[in-house]
Design an enzyme around this catalytic site. Structure first.
Site, PDB file in Angstrom:
ATOM      1  N   LYS A 122     -31.349  24.760  50.039  1.00  0.00           N
ATOM      2  CA  LYS A 122     -30.446  25.730  50.155  1.00  0.00           C
ATOM      3  C   LYS A 122     -31.078  27.079  50.871  1.00  0.00           C
ATOM      4  O   LYS A 122     -30.370  28.071  50.863  1.00  0.00           O
ATOM      5  CB  LYS A 122     -29.736  26.000  48.697  1.00  0.00           C
ATOM      6  CG  LYS A 122     -29.002  24.940  48.453  1.00  0.00           C
ATOM      7  CD  LYS A 122     -27.909  25.126  47.381  1.00  0.00           C
ATOM      8  CE  LYS A 122     -26.830  23.711  47.264  1.00  0.00           C
ATOM      9  NZ  LYS A 122     -27.745  22.513  46.952  1.00  0.00           N
TER      10      LYS A 122
HETATM   11  C1  LIG Z   1     -27.057  21.209  47.062  1.00  0.00           C
HETATM   12  C2  LIG Z   1     -27.964  20.091  47.154  1.00  0.00           C
HETATM   13  C3  LIG Z   1     -27.410  18.887  47.882  1.00  0.00           C
HETATM   14  C4  LIG Z   1     -26.220  18.759  48.134  1.00  0.00           C
HETATM   15  O1  LIG Z   1     -25.708  19.456  49.312  1.00  0.00           O
HETATM   16  P1  LIG Z   1     -24.025  19.770  49.793  1.00  0.00           P
HETATM   17  O2  LIG Z   1     -24.170  20.628  50.885  1.00  0.00           O
HETATM   18  O3  LIG Z   1     -23.567  20.315  48.506  1.00  0.00           O
HETATM   19  O4  LIG Z   1     -23.593  18.515  50.171  1.00  0.00           O
HETATM   20  C5  LIG Z   1     -28.349  17.852  47.808  1.00  0.00           C
HETATM   21  N1  LIG Z   1     -29.792  18.008  47.365  1.00  0.00           N
HETATM   22  C6  LIG Z   1     -30.090  19.132  46.795  1.00  0.00           C
HETATM   23  C7  LIG Z   1     -31.515  19.275  46.163  1.00  0.00           C
HETATM   24  C8  LIG Z   1     -29.118  20.460  46.649  1.00  0.00           C
HETATM   25  O5  LIG Z   1     -29.715  21.343  46.170  1.00  0.00           O
END
Ligand SMILES: *Cc1c(COP(=O)(O)O)cnc(C)c1O
Length: 483
Positions: A122
């Site tokens: 993120k």
């Molecule tokens: C947020 C997240 C995901 C999922 O991503 P999306 O965009 O919500 O599909 C997968 N792995 C980690 C470590 C995350 O923080």
């Protein structure tokens, strides 16, 4: 001509990038998408091969954010994607690559997206958003109070992106004592004056209810310039498109080759960016949607029926950032699948909002999924543990539980001659319990974070009461104005 963004539901006026940057849902309840996707030709791709991350980010984002003066956009990108911000590359990988490609086997790769300050993917988008928000607010002489609820990754990524930014405050609610020690320390050790950690005496749903109470109070919202940084924000999706290009060029020698990506998925934001990269002309063969036991997306791609589940049916798993039963960005893909028929989309999503399943098999809609390259699979706790162990045994590489879901499902879709790139969405250091279960020991933590849990923590405990939250925001914003 400046790129226009329209709502998936077709009932909101079109806007440019800067106009939708600070907002969330379109006024008609839909999500914003560009009217049409920018196209990258063969010769565009030839020119992009060999670019570094910042150059690629500019090549891609200047097509989406074409109302921002190019020099300004370039400066924002250059400040964001640096080796000092994305510093936590594993030994042998280069932090200069920002998203280093790590080779496991001849046609099997990890694309490391989790080298940023919170060790999760993120950061890739949120770090840019922090700089874009600060820039946009300064231009409008405006300020923004971000209110959010988190059970881990999103909140910390938002805080690390917004810390110290002029015109921005972050009020982040988390359930008291419910996050891991590492996640708690990561957030609560921030000492920046514009970051407010609020530990709520309740569970995550209580935190979310308090945020909802604020966003339903339109008067309060306007008066205190309340905003959010949730996963439907278009700026986040656009920023994520970039690393699909980076991964493609790193894994191939020529633009005649194709690759597949396997994407650990929850809210469908990450894989939605991959879908958009493919629509823009990046030679992607397959996009593998990998889920954990919360398999609402896998169910859709296997059956054509999208059956979101109530939050009471969401399982708590060992890949917790994928514990989602209603994928907030999925609407964007379905809009493309319906060839932007906004009337049908609105009809379907009225059903979704009533908690009903939608059947996309009618009129051959679901049959078109194959044309978009999307396939899926799901994984379990036992599968994650086995994959973490096998990846260590075979490749001497430790992966986190989310990445293990991506790898386990991706392996079912490998094809000779087509590199499979698994997106590494977090570092194993964040999930010691599962790593311990798989390997009998903790994973190595980046040296700079060695004493994280011992740092002084700054947070306030608050009852699960929206009134108290409003009072708190009022007090903090006025005391800062008087300074
Ligand atoms: C947020 C997240 C995901 C999922 O991503 P999306 O965009 O919500 O599909 C997968 N792995 C980690 C470590 C995350 O923080």
């Amino acid at each position: 001509m400046v790129m226009q963004y329209i709502s998936t539901r077709g009932g909101s006026p079109s806007q440019n990038f800067s106009q939708i940057l600070l907002g969330g849902l379109a006024p008609d309840g839909g999500l914003y998408l560009p009217e049409s996707y920018p196209q990258f030709s063969k010769s565009d791709l030839d020119a992009m091969r060999g670019m570094n991350y910042r150059e690629l980010a500019f090549a891609v984002l200047s097509r989406f954010a074409d109302d921002i003066p190019p020099d300004d956009l370039r400066a924002l990108i250059d400040r964001t994607y640096t080796a000092s911000t994305f510093a936590y590359a594993r030994d042998g990988d280069s932090a200069e690559d920002i998203t280093p490609l790590h080779r496991l086997a001849p046609d099997l790769f990890l694309l490391a997206l989790s080298n940023g300050p919170t060790l999760a993917f993120k950061d890739m988008a949120m770090q840019l958003l922090g700089n874009l928000f600060e820039y946009a607010l300064a231009k409008q002489h405006a300020e923004l109070n971000i209110v959010g609820a988190t059970s881990g990754d999103t909140g910390s990524a938002a805080e690390y992106a917004m810390r110290g930014k002029r015109g921005i405050r972050v009020f982040m609610l988390s359930p008291l004592g419910k996050m891991s020690r590492f996640q708690t320390a990561q957030m609560f050790s921030l000492q920046d004056a514009n970051i407010f950690n609020l530990a709520v005496e309740g569970v995550f749903d209580d935190c979310q209810d308090m945020v909802k109470a604020i966003s339903n109070d339109l008067g309060f919202k306007q008066r205190y310039h309340i905003g959010a940084v949730n996963s439907i924000n278009w700026g986040r999706i656009a920023a994520q498109v970039v690393y699909y290009f980076k991964g493609y060029f790193a894994a191939t020698r020529s633009n005649d080759e194709k690759v597949s990506f396997s994407v650990p998925s929850g809210n469908f934001g990450n894989v939605c960016a991959g879908h958009i990269a493919r629509m823009m002309g990046l030679p992607i063969h397959r996009l593998v949607v990998a889920t954990n036991e919360n398999d609402v997306l896998d169910e859709f791609f296997s059956t054509g029926i999208y059956r979101p589940r109530p939050s009471a049916q969401t399982l708590h798993t060992s890949s917790p950032s994928m514990d989602i039963s209603k994928a907030s960005n999925f609407e964007r893909f379905v809009a493309d699948l319906l060839e932007r028929d906004s009337a049908s989309l609105s009809r379907f999503w009225r059903q979704v909002e009533l908690g009903q399943a939608v059947d996309l098999r009618e009129n051959g809609v679901f049959d078109r999924v194959a044309d978009y390259g999307l396939v899926s699979g799901s994984n379990t706790h036992a599968g994650r543990v086995a994959t973490i162990r096998a990846t260590w045994d075979k490749y001497a590489t430790v992966i986190d539980p989310h990445t293990a879901d991506g790898l386990a499902v991706g392996l079912a879709y490998t094809e000779p001659g087509i590199p499979m790139i698994v997106l590494e969405t977090a570092q194993p250091a964040k999930f010691d319990d599962t790593i311990h279960e798989a390997l009998g020991r903790a994973s190595d933590r980046p040296a700079a974070l060695a004493g994280l849990e011992a740092l002084p923590q700054r947070f306030e405990v608050m009852p699960a009461d929206a009134g108290r939250l409003k009072q708190y925001i009022q007090t903090q914003t006025s005391s800062m104005e008087n300074k």
